[in-house]
Write a protein that holds these residues in place. Sequence first.
Motif: not given
Length: 52
Positions: A11-13, A15-16, A19, A28-29, A32, A35-36, A39
């Motif tokens: 998900i984070w990839i 979103l990145g 972004g 957004l990047l 992400a 959050l990456f 995680t």
Amino acid sequence: MLAFILFLIIIWIILGIIGAVVHGLIWLLIIAAVLFLATLVFGGSRLRSGRR
């Protein structure tokens, strides 16, 4: 637990990438990326504690 962590990383990839591609969504990047990393830290600590 491992499947959940991998799901979050994917998900984070995504979103990145969104972004980075959409010029107005640089924030957004950044979110992400943060959050990456969170995680990865959380997942690494949970996996290490489970091996003991």
